[in-house]
Write a protein that holds these residues in place. Structure first.
Motif, PDB file in Angstrom:
ATOM      1  N   PRO A   3      33.721  48.049  33.757  1.00 27.29           N
ATOM      2  CA  PRO A   3      34.038  47.194  34.906  1.00 27.29           C
ATOM      3  C   PRO A   3      35.497  47.373  35.320  1.00 27.29           C
ATOM      4  O   PRO A   3      36.373  47.605  34.480  1.00 27.29           O
ATOM      5  CB  PRO A   3      33.809  45.779  34.373  1.00 27.29           C
ATOM      6  CG  PRO A   3      32.995  45.929  33.142  1.00 27.29           C
ATOM      7  CD  PRO A   3      33.295  47.294  32.595  1.00 27.29           C
ATOM      8  N   GLU A  50      36.258  39.074  41.700  1.00 28.19           N
ATOM      9  CA  GLU A  50      35.662  39.354  40.394  1.00 28.19           C
ATOM     10  C   GLU A  50      34.715  38.218  40.056  1.00 28.19           C
ATOM     11  O   GLU A  50      34.983  37.065  40.412  1.00 28.19           O
ATOM     12  CB  GLU A  50      36.753  39.432  39.318  1.00 28.19           C
ATOM     13  CG  GLU A  50      37.763  40.516  39.581  1.00 28.19           C
ATOM     14  CD  GLU A  50      39.081  40.318  38.849  1.00 28.19           C
ATOM     15  OE1 GLU A  50      39.668  41.336  38.484  1.00 28.19           O
ATOM     16  OE2 GLU A  50      39.510  39.161  38.661  1.00 28.19           O
ATOM     17  N   SER A  51      33.621  38.531  39.383  1.00 25.05           N
ATOM     18  CA  SER A  51      32.651  37.512  38.979  1.00 25.05           C
ATOM     19  C   SER A  51      32.160  37.777  37.569  1.00 25.05           C
ATOM     20  O   SER A  51      32.073  38.928  37.148  1.00 25.05           O
ATOM     21  CB  SER A  51      31.431  37.521  39.910  1.00 25.05           C
ATOM     22  OG  SER A  51      31.777  37.090  41.190  1.00 25.05           O
ATOM     23  N   ALA A  52      31.810  36.690  36.882  1.00 27.93           N
ATOM     24  CA  ALA A  52      31.210  36.793  35.550  1.00 27.93           C
ATOM     25  C   ALA A  52      30.320  35.575  35.342  1.00 27.93           C
ATOM     26  O   ALA A  52      30.536  34.518  35.938  1.00 27.93           O
ATOM     27  CB  ALA A  52      32.293  36.843  34.478  1.00 27.93           C
ATOM     28  N   ARG A  53      29.307  35.741  34.489  1.00 28.27           N
ATOM     29  CA  ARG A  53      28.386  34.643  34.190  1.00 28.27           C
ATOM     30  C   ARG A  53      27.997  34.719  32.721  1.00 28.27           C
ATOM     31  O   ARG A  53      27.741  35.789  32.192  1.00 28.27           O
ATOM     32  CB  ARG A  53      27.139  34.731  35.068  1.00 28.27           C
ATOM     33  CG  ARG A  53      26.143  33.607  34.799  1.00 28.27           C
ATOM     34  CD  ARG A  53      25.204  33.358  35.949  1.00 28.27           C
ATOM     35  NE  ARG A  53      25.856  32.931  37.160  1.00 28.27           N
ATOM     36  CZ  ARG A  53      26.269  31.683  37.410  1.00 28.27           C
ATOM     37  NH1 ARG A  53      26.095  30.740  36.518  1.00 28.27           N
ATOM     38  NH2 ARG A  53      26.838  31.387  38.541  1.00 28.27           N
ATOM     39  N   THR A  54      27.958  33.565  32.076  1.00 33.76           N
ATOM     40  CA  THR A  54      27.517  33.495  30.689  1.00 33.76           C
ATOM     41  C   THR A  54      26.002  33.365  30.651  1.00 33.76           C
ATOM     42  O   THR A  54      25.393  32.911  31.625  1.00 33.76           O
ATOM     43  CB  THR A  54      28.124  32.286  29.960  1.00 33.76           C
ATOM     44  OG1 THR A  54      27.551  31.091  30.491  1.00 33.76           O
ATOM     45  CG2 THR A  54      29.632  32.251  30.072  1.00 33.76           C
ATOM     46  N   THR A  61      33.738  32.963  39.811  1.00 32.34           N
ATOM     47  CA  THR A  61      34.097  33.994  40.781  1.00 32.34           C
ATOM     48  C   THR A  61      35.500  33.695  41.262  1.00 32.34           C
ATOM     49  O   THR A  61      35.814  32.545  41.609  1.00 32.34           O
ATOM     50  CB  THR A  61      33.130  34.014  41.974  1.00 32.34           C
ATOM     51  OG1 THR A  61      31.821  34.329  41.501  1.00 32.34           O
ATOM     52  CG2 THR A  61      33.545  35.049  43.011  1.00 32.34           C
TER      53      THR A  61
END
Length: 111
Positions: A3, A50-54, A61
């Motif tokens: 990433p 940028e984004s992320a998820r658990t 985001t």
């Protein structure tokens, strides 16, 4: 594929940090998210996001904008407003938004 982070931005600029809790795969979310990614890229002054998820459903985001005018253009975009309203009604258990002015920025990347 590794990433890539948003880096190398010259301050000052603004961030919009959107943190949310929602189920992992609500109906219609992926399509709306993809559409929002298309639309935000059209906003003059967007520097990146940028984004992320658990796995437990917490997502974050961060959008980076050159100025408040660019941030407001995104906030007030008609399709974005409709998606936010739909999200409140159908997808999100909770969310928060934090707007900040970045005055210092630095990073590191292994060569």
């Amino acid at each position: 594929m590794t990433p890539k982070l948003v880096a190398g931005l010259e301050p000052p600029y603004y961030t919009a940090v959107f943190t949310s809790v929602r189920p992992d795969a609500p109906e219609g979310y992926a399509e709306t998210s993809a559409r929002m990614q298309e639309l935000v890229r059209e906003i003059p002054g967007l520097l990146g996001y940028e984004s992320a998820r658990t796995p437990g459903g917490i997502g974050i985001t961060v959008g980076y904008f050159r100025d408040l005018e660019a941030l407001d253009a995104w906030r007030l975009h008609a399709e974005h407003q409709a998606a936010k309203a739909h999200g409140r009604k159908h997808w999100y258990d909770s969310y928060s938004v934090h707007i900040g002015k970045v005055e210092r920025s630095y990073g590191y990347e292994r060569e």
